[in-house]
Write a protein that holds these residues in place. Sequence first.
Motif, PDB file in Angstrom:
ATOM      1  N   ILE B 122       0.852  -1.189   0.000  1.00 28.05           N
ATOM      2  CA  ILE B 122       0.000   0.000   0.000  1.00 28.05           C
ATOM      3  C   ILE B 122       0.888   1.240   0.000  1.00 28.05           C
ATOM      4  CG2 ILE B 122      -1.938  -1.042   1.231  1.00 28.05           C
ATOM      5  CD1 ILE B 122      -0.908   0.522   3.735  1.00 28.05           C
ATOM      6  N   LEU B 123       0.245   2.375  -0.270  1.00 22.49           N
ATOM      7  CA  LEU B 123       0.948   3.652  -0.197  1.00 22.49           C
ATOM      8  C   LEU B 123       0.407   4.429   0.985  1.00 22.49           C
ATOM      9  CD1 LEU B 123       0.829   4.914  -3.897  1.00 22.49           C
ATOM     10  CD2 LEU B 123       2.773   3.950  -2.695  1.00 22.49           C
ATOM     11  N   ILE B 124       1.314   4.955   1.770  1.00 26.03           N
ATOM     12  CA  ILE B 124       0.844   5.866   2.805  1.00 26.03           C
ATOM     13  C   ILE B 124       1.645   7.146   2.712  1.00 26.03           C
ATOM     14  CG2 ILE B 124       0.248   3.959   4.331  1.00 26.03           C
ATOM     15  CD1 ILE B 124       2.575   4.991   6.145  1.00 26.03           C
ATOM     16  N   ASN B 125       1.178   8.153   3.424  1.00 26.70           N
ATOM     17  CA  ASN B 125       1.811   9.451   3.372  1.00 26.70           C
ATOM     18  C   ASN B 125       3.064   9.441   4.245  1.00 26.70           C
ATOM     19  OD1 ASN B 125       2.182  12.169   2.881  1.00 26.70           O
ATOM     20  ND2 ASN B 125      -0.004  12.594   3.065  1.00 26.70           N
ATOM     21  N   LYS B 126       4.120   9.992   3.687  1.00 26.70           N
ATOM     22  CA  LYS B 126       5.353  10.069   4.463  1.00 26.70           C
ATOM     23  C   LYS B 126       5.238  11.170   5.500  1.00 26.70           C
ATOM     24  CE  LYS B 126       9.689  11.476   3.065  1.00 26.70           C
ATOM     25  NZ  LYS B 126      10.767  11.646   2.102  1.00 26.70           N
ATOM     26  N   LEU B 127       4.442  12.173   5.146  1.00 24.39           N
ATOM     27  CA  LEU B 127       4.364  13.359   5.992  1.00 24.39           C
ATOM     28  C   LEU B 127       3.246  13.220   6.988  1.00 24.39           C
ATOM     29  CD1 LEU B 127       4.439  15.748   2.952  1.00 24.39           C
ATOM     30  CD2 LEU B 127       6.390  15.170   4.371  1.00 24.39           C
ATOM     31  N   GLU B 128       3.435  13.861   8.127  1.00 22.42           N
ATOM     32  CA  GLU B 128       2.376  13.911   9.111  1.00 22.42           C
ATOM     33  C   GLU B 128       1.262  14.797   8.582  1.00 22.42           C
ATOM     34  OE1 GLU B 128       3.719  11.283  11.740  1.00 22.42           O
ATOM     35  OE2 GLU B 128       1.905  12.473  12.023  1.00 22.42           O
ATOM     36  N   PRO B 129       0.010  14.497   8.926  1.00 21.83           N
ATOM     37  CA  PRO B 129      -1.071  15.365   8.453  1.00 21.83           C
ATOM     38  C   PRO B 129      -0.913  16.776   9.010  1.00 21.83           C
ATOM     39  CG  PRO B 129      -1.871  13.746  10.016  1.00 21.83           C
ATOM     40  CD  PRO B 129      -0.477  13.381   9.717  1.00 21.83           C
TER      41      PRO B 129
END
Lengths: 367, 267
Positions: B122-129
């Motif tokens: 899967i792909l997730i965001n590297k950055l914090e929201p």
Amino acid sequence: MIINYIISSTNRLTLEMKRAKGGGDEDGPRQNGAAGRRKGEQQKSDADDGDCDFGAGDLQEDDNDPGLRREIRSKYRDLINSVQQNREDMLRPSNNKLTEVLEEANKLFKDVRQAREAALDAQLLVVATDLGKEKASQLFAEGTAFDPTAFAEHLLSFMGLNRLEDGEDEQQNGGAVDGYLPQDAWHRVARRAQCCVRAAPSFHYMMGSFHAEPPPPKQRTERQRKAPGKEAKRIMPTQLKRMEGSHQEATEKEVERILGYLKSYYQDDPTSPISYYEFVIDPNSFSRTVENIFHTSFLIRDGLARMHMDNAKLPCIAPVEEGEVEAGGSLSRKQCIVSISPKIWKELIEAFDIKDTMIQPLNTHNE
Amino acid sequence: MSQRKRLSNTPGSSQGKRPSSSSVAQEEHDDTAFTQPSTSQVQRGMEKLTPAQVDQKTAEVVQYFLVKDQKKIPVRRAELVKHVVKEYRTIYPEIMKRAARTFDQVFGLKMIEIDAKNHMYILINKLEPAEGPPATRSPTNPKMGLLFVILSVVFMKGGVVRENLIWSTLKKLRVDPGEKHEEFGDVKRVVTDEFVRQRYLEYVRIPHTEPVEHEFRWGQRADVEVSKTKILEFMGQLHEQDPQTWTQQHREAHSASGSSQASSSQR
């Protein structure tokens, strides 16, 4: 209390398994005292209640009473049902029903003789231990307990629930808090959720896909192209007309027209001569006067009209009779050059008091 | 209790040991057709191809992932090899390495293998929201709100919850699995099928229950994407309590944040 359940359940299960494996030689921890233990039980502890009545012939006489057997089995089934049906109830920390059920089961177990009953007993144990496990997990809440109902209430407020003052409506909703939940209620929660989630943003094209409709600029260029077209068409007719003007045909038409006027005026009063000046002069336009003279000269040239001097020595013009045309043509034809200037034109208008033009101008000449 | 046990495992092995629910297992099968090529095979493969070809293939893989991620369905290695990588399978590890680098440097995303056994990514965001209102005016998906509620309840209840508790909580929020909901439609399907396929939730059958009951747990995607600490913060806000009063959950949130960061290494 819960630990008791677990211990007693484990004990019981161990006993079941021992019996299932090996023959009823050993009594195990339970002190039944009954001599007739079933041999050759092969049911596993989690078997369903089925018709697995092994070796009916092995039973001792005391234990053979079918009525008693049935009763025991039915009681077990009742217990199992009660646990399953009243699950929610029994889960509540204040509720001790589970203990009661197990105690009841213990009593019944004393009379168990056959595999079938033991199987039911085992089934009851499975159900009870499951419940016990769940009750134990309720002890999980070290610190503050988490109450989903309170959570739901708080969340409703967060979503912007407009609680109604009116208490009547609560009855309709079955006790749930009534009120108006705004349209974007779940969006609010979703927005708050976004802050907690490191989800990858969904890939999408920035401008979206194109529309299948024809784009506006195309229509504009079409209109622009049409406009010059119309102008061009408008120019054409005027050009043609001007060209017609320089053509012989146009002149001839004009000449004929003037001849028509001449004839009509002559017919009105054949005895009274038509003054040439009055005929050709247009008091409103010098140029038209010149044109009238020009066109009239053709009439004279072609012998369609003749000029003569009247008593006052003023030129008069009259159409030639139909029959006389040829005859007059070969005889005397005189040429003269007519000249006129605006000054003379004005003087003539004054002198003859010409108020109106006898030859009406064509519309095109007015442009 | 079982959740704590899982967390205490080393990050690498914990993912492999996670059991998959029966319904999910049916749609996955081991990609026995594809075996991971060895380093020497990869090297040989690379020699036969031009850099432009490798770059092109990498780009195709990246695009495939991005489009698949729109629905948040994990990408299976078998599919990837069959549909995209194709004859370049000998250099598959190299392509994946480059794709991961592209995601990291170009998109700020992390490509994570959430299932080492079945090879799902899967792909997730590297950055914090971002804190505060989001920069983009992208429309929020209300389903995320629904999911968030379920995840919160499961977490606060120790990681495993019987489905009845979830249904009854949702009913209080006017979401009834038996009825069609205005926003969510078939709620039961969204929760037990869609969220499960996206790996946000696990919906596992409880043995010995009659009638059949299931329990909910956090899914593999939720484990890496969702911050337990932040959920606890939200709980604190809602209940107007200090998040630390939920000591058990607090402890879990802080041990979880440690392990989830470690486990997000790309395979």
